[in-house]
Design an enzyme around this catalytic site. Structure first.
Site, PDB file in Angstrom:
ATOM      1  CG  ASN A  98      16.785  66.872  37.387  1.00 12.97           C
ATOM      2  OD1 ASN A  98      17.946  66.669  37.716  1.00 12.97           O
ATOM      3  ND2 ASN A  98      15.785  66.070  37.694  1.00 12.97           N
ATOM      4  CG  HIS A 147      22.256 104.768  23.159  1.00 10.55           C
ATOM      5  ND1 HIS A 147      23.361 105.460  22.773  1.00 10.55           N
ATOM      6  CD2 HIS A 147      21.334 105.692  23.521  1.00 10.55           C
ATOM      7  CE1 HIS A 147      23.115 106.754  22.880  1.00 10.55           C
ATOM      8  NE2 HIS A 147      21.894 106.924  23.330  1.00 10.55           N
ATOM      9  CD  GLU A 189      25.934 103.440  22.087  1.00  8.13           C
ATOM     10  OE1 GLU A 189      26.137 103.607  23.309  1.00  8.13           O
ATOM     11  OE2 GLU A 189      25.705 104.354  21.307  1.00  8.13           O
TER      12      GLU A 189
END
Lengths: 120, 710
Positions: free
Chosen positions: B447, B46, B68
């Protein structure tokens, strides 16, 4: 004497913007609050002429804060800041005594219009 | 309204909200029923919507608005959180990120409407049973835009309201009491977004001044926004019509209010005509009622509203005028840190004033006074310096907070279960360092996730927890910050690395024989050296570790690897807390002054020449069980004048990870805090010098890079 306004909004960005709008138009910013609880504290601290209150805020929302401030001072002048889709909440806050409301996204002159109308 | 000045702040805060959303959605994924989290997500979306709208970023606004909407349904319990919603939301965050990036680089949000995302969001809403609610909501909000043009308020509408006898009686009675009865018609401005709320405000204001006895549509319909742009009231009030119109007309966003004293005879004439709720047409067919002479209208100032609507139409143009690169390097500073600074500066001024006054005092006191005050001054400047450094420090959180999301995505992509544990995110580093740290850490984490952790079945076979763990731990150790990326995966297969290096010709078989495990692991940091059996999307393209190393070294840091086959590996990054100011040991070599960063110094020793041994043509010394090479700074730095070996020499023992070296110097000067000045291109030729500094007396001293010497 310049009228003072307390700005309550959880977004610092919004607060800064409103602050600029107000100061450019000769109002004094009494303080800023980022949630409802702070808003009440600041209200008691600074006794502003008007409060600009966002509805959606963390900790305590604007409607609750409005009700609490009205308890402290039933003549408190409060203008709600709302967004689209918050109609019901705006109505609730008007019932609780909000004097006006502005809808985000803000236009500077709409903010000033609302503030002036309430304060004059 | 020019909003460009707020852009930096907008970007900063938007990034925070997006990060917050990401964190909350992660939490929601684990705990889909948590109402706090749902509320927080709703609120963040919002707030973002409001901010984007204010800045005129309409695409961003639309997207956040739809986000929203979805969460509004979730919040009210109409919609259950499922993995579909979570995925859509993560995609939305990526899209928002893209907008933010665009805004940052070009000050425009770009042209990507993300229709697919919006569709997916709406698909979440249009779950059969929730459809009506969502539709209604959408419809209600799009109405203002479709509003037909209706220039002025039709006069005399109040005469169309059907009044029953009781009301008419009440009107007559109140007139007898001195009150008046008016008809009011209120037209709301076309651009008003929340008409019902606006109308409600009018109702409330009017009822403060009098009593509303009838309205069209009904007050309930007005509150529910079941009206077009105007509504009509019949009010009994003691005020004059002008006063009443002024009160109502003074409300914002009202286009005009018209009114007249209600004529019950007019009413009577039409009283029996039944009037449909939407009575625009009946107005036309009705006999044209002569406008009463006392009708007053309170039109709104047209000039005032005009510029607004113009601006509204061109929200995008506003921001185009903003400068090119907008990602300014700003730091948000804790107010306490600034207070501290201010405090220190004021103390500094006091100290200065004391010195001034001390010099004006009598001769005898001058010396003592100045000495005291200089000490005071020194204390203040030291504190001041520390404070300034602190202001530059930001927690590494700013880069680490995006990692949980990244690990989640990798986990999904690779179909490996893994968990990221982070600690010490509040460890602070200089802003410049933190900014650069994101990429290397991301490489290391990827990794670990991709190569380090085994697949689930392998882990089960090895008796490990099927869910792999990756740790990211940060801590401050002395003047350094140590960040460790650790996993409980396979560890580095040294033989595989060696084989690969041989295949590629990076090392010769003879070299392979004599290389220590550590040296072999270091091969991983060579450019384009990847042992991944297959290149995956996540990592393994052979770019990465060399980049990591280069980056960390450019930050004056170092990377160290510890690994045990089958148990996991750990990558340790050591970084200086700040790059700007460091503690150093000042030494003299051949009459020249050099600064050695204190954080790389282990100890200072006096060594007898006789204790030196020669191993493989290198001079070494065994110092309390650690054998280290002795490096003569005279030779390395090519300082003029040869030095005759004395019986004793002073050696600064420098440390890099677990390797040591003894640096032979002439003389110790002492510890000094220095400000690093880069040498620019000049220092490139000399790899042992990392910069220079200006000493108190104006002399320039070079800063030795101890890491390069080891």
């Amino acid at each position: 004497m310049a009228k003072s306004v307390l700005i309550c909004d959880d977004a610092a960005f919004m607060r800064m913007m409103i602050r600029d709008i107000l100061t450019k138009n000769g109002f004094v910013v009494a303080g800023e609050a980022e949630n409802g609880i702070k808003a009440i504290e600041k209200y008691q601290e600074t006794h502003p002429d008007l409060v600009l209150m966002d509805i959606t805020m963390p900790e305590m929302d604007g409607i609750q804060a409005l009700k609490e401030i009205k308890k402290i001072n039933e003549n408190a002048q409060i203008v709600m800041c709302s967004a689209m889709g918050q109609q019901a909440m705006v109505i609730e806050s008007i019932q609780a005594g909000a004097r006006d409301f502005i809808v985000k996204p803000f236009q500077a002159d709409r903010v000033i219009e609302a503030v002036r109308k309430v304060l004059e | 309204m020019d909003v460009s000045q707020y852009l930096d702040m907008f970007l900063d805060e938007t990034k925070e909200h997006i990060q917050n959303l990401s964190d909350q959605i992660m939490r929601l994924e684990e705990n889909p029923e948590d109402t706090d989290v749902i509320n927080e997500i709703f609120r963040a979306a919002h707030t973002l919507k409001g901010m984007a709208g204010t800045m005129g970023f309409t695409r961003m606004q639309t997207l956040t608005h739809d986000m929203e909407n979805v969460f509004s349904e979730v919040r009210s319990g109409k919609l259950k959180v499922n993995s579909q919603i979570i995925d859509v939301f993560f995609s939305c965050l990526d899209a928002l990120d893209e907008y933010v990036q665009n805004i940052q680089n070009t000050s425009s949000e770009g042209t990507n409407d993300n229709p697919e995302l919006i569709q997916r969001l709406n698909a979440c809403l249009s779950d059969p049973k929730d459809a009506p609610a969502a539709e209604e909501k959408k419809a209600a909000e799009t109405v203002p835009a479709k509003e037909p043009e209706k220039p002025s308020a039709p006069a005399g509408k109040w005469d169309e309201i059907e009044l029953n006898d009781a009301i008419k009686e009440a009107i007559r009675e109140s007139r007898a009491d001195g009150d008046e009865c008016y008809g009011l018609n209120v037209v709301i401005q076309e651009k008003c977004l929340l008409k019902a709320a606006r109308a409600f405000l009018v109702l409330r204001t009017v009822s403060e001044k009098g009593e509303i006895i009838a309205s069209s549509p009904s007050t309930q319909d007005i509150e529910d926004e079941r009206f077009d742009r105007d509504f009509t009231l019949i009010v009994i009030s003691r005020l004059t019509l002008e006063e009443l119109l002024k009160a109502a007309g003074n409300i914002s966003e009202i286009e005009c209010v018209t009114g007249a004293v209600l004529d019950l005879n007019q009413q009577n004439k039409k009283g029996l005509v039944s009037i449909p709720a939407e009575k625009e047409d009946s107005q036309v067919s009705a006999e044209p009622a002569a406008a009463p002479a006392n009708e007053v209208s309170a039109p709104k100032a047209v000039a005032e509203t005009k510029p607004v609507s113009e601006e509204e139409k061109q929200p995008e143009k506003k921001s185009v005028s903003v400068g090119k690169h907008l990602g300014n390097k700003t730091i948000r500073v804790d107010i306490e840190k600034l207070d501290e600074l201010m405090n220190l500066v004021s103390e500094l001024i006091i100290a200065k004033n004391s010195i001034v006054s001390a010099t004006q005092n009598g001769q005898n006191q001058v010396k003592n006074g100045i000495k005291d005050n200089i000490e005071y001054l020194e204390r203040v400047t030291t504190n001041l310096h520390e404070s300034v450094m602190k202001v530059r420090m930001v927690p590494i959180e700013t880069v680490t907070n995006k990692f949980p999301r990244m690990i989640r995505d990798i986990s999904k992509k690779l179909d490996k279960k893994m968990e990221l544990y982070m600690s010490g995110e509040d460890t602070e580093l200089d802003r410049t360092v933190v900014d650069e740290l994101g990429d290397p850490l991301m490489h290391l984490l990827r990794n670990s996730a991709d190569h380090g952790l085994e697949t689930e079945d392998v882990r089960i076979k090895r008796g490990k927890n099927p869910v792999g763990s990756i740790f990211l731990e940060a801590a401050q150790v002395g003047n350094n910050v140590v960040i460790e990326v650790r996993d409980d995966g396979n560890g580095i297969d040294i033989e595989a690395v060696k084989k690969k290096a041989l295949e590629r010709g990076t090392i010769t078989p003879e070299q392979a024989e004599t290389m220590s495990d550590k040296e072999i692991i270091d091969l991983l940091f060579l450019p384009s050296f990847s042992t991944a059996k297959q290149v995956t999307d996540v990592s393994g393209r052979g770019v990465g570790l060399d980049v990591v190393k280069a980056k960390i070294e450019s930050l004056s840091g170092e990377v160290e690897v510890r690994s045990k086959l089958g148990e996991g590996s750990s990558w340790i990054i050591r970084l200086p807390m700040t790059l700007a100011i460091i503690q150093t040991l000042m030494v003299e070599v051949g009459g020249e002054k050099y600064a050695i960063p204190l954080n790389s110094i282990q100890s200072i020793e006096t060594i007898h020449y006789a204790d030196l041994k020669t191993v493989q043509n290198k001079q070494v010394i065994n110092l309390r069980g650690i054998v280290m090479p002795i490096v003569s700074l005279f030779d390395v730095l090519e300082v003029e004048g040869t030095r005759i070996p004395e019986e004793e020499m002073t050696v600064v023992v420098a440390r890099k990870g677990d390797r040591y070296a003894g640096l032979v110097i002439d003389r110790l000067i002492g510890q000094l805090e220095i400000v690093i000045k880069p040498l620019g291109k000049y220092s490139k030729q000399c790899k042992y010098v990392s910069g220079a500094t200006i000493l108190g007396d104006g002399e320039v001293a070079l800063i030795l890079d101890a890491n390069a010497l080891i």
